[in-house]
Design an enzyme around this catalytic site. Structure first.
Site: not given
Ligand code: 4NP
Length: 161
Positions: A15, A9, A126
């Site tokens: 994440r 990420c 995000d």
């Protein structure tokens, strides 16, 4: 030789560590620990050396998932080191591919959501600047994608005798 997965990420604190820890949990349940190795990295250098974001850790903990890890940045050397590279969103995918301009490793790079079977999104959103619900949404999508990825791996791995 174990099969190696790298989750990527932007910051490597929300994440991708969630994906790594969730996948490790599923692999353990499936009796595949040791046959598949997971790691994670960020395309940015923003959070190198930091543990996972405490909001992500709290949301994961609520679902019985313990978060471990220390952020590092994705490097070119990761292409040769990992069998599959799983980008959390299309920006991450583009940033990864920019480090391989000849496209030598392109077939190893996937979007994490390519493995979803219930969610139709392309990106794991995000969550960094959003509210707490964003972290739960990340975990919902990753649960779907990790299950799909596990199915894919079981088809790829050699049968153990
Ligand atoms: P991640 O989340 O890419 O899922 O780890 C983010 C973490 C940090 C930032 C952005 C996203 N940041 O801008 O610092």
């Amino acid at each position: 030789m174990p099969y190696k997965l790298l989750f990527v990420c932007l910051g490597n604190i929300c994440r991708s560590p969630a994906a790594e820890n969730m996948m490790n949990h599923l692999l353990e349940q499936a009796g595949l620990t040791g046959q598949v190795i997971c790691d994670s990295a960020g395309t940015s250098s923003y959070h190198i050396g930091e543990p996972p974001d405490r909001r992500m850790t709290a949301a994961a903990y609520q679902r019985g998932l313990k978060m471990q890890g220390c952020a590092r940045q994705f490097t070119k050397a990761d292409f040769a080191e990992f069998d599959l590279i799983l980008a959390m969103d299309r920006d991450n995918y583009a940033d990864i591919c920019a480090l391989d301009p000849a496209g030598t490793y392109r077939r190893q790079v996937f979007l994490m959501c390519d493995f979803c079977t219930h969610h139709t999104v392309q990106d794991v959103p995000d969550p960094y600047y959003g509210g707490p619900n964003g972290f739960n949404q990340v975990l919902d999508i990753l649960t779907d994608a990790c299950q799909g990825l596990l199915k894919y791996l079981v088809q790829q791995l050699p049968v153990k005798h």
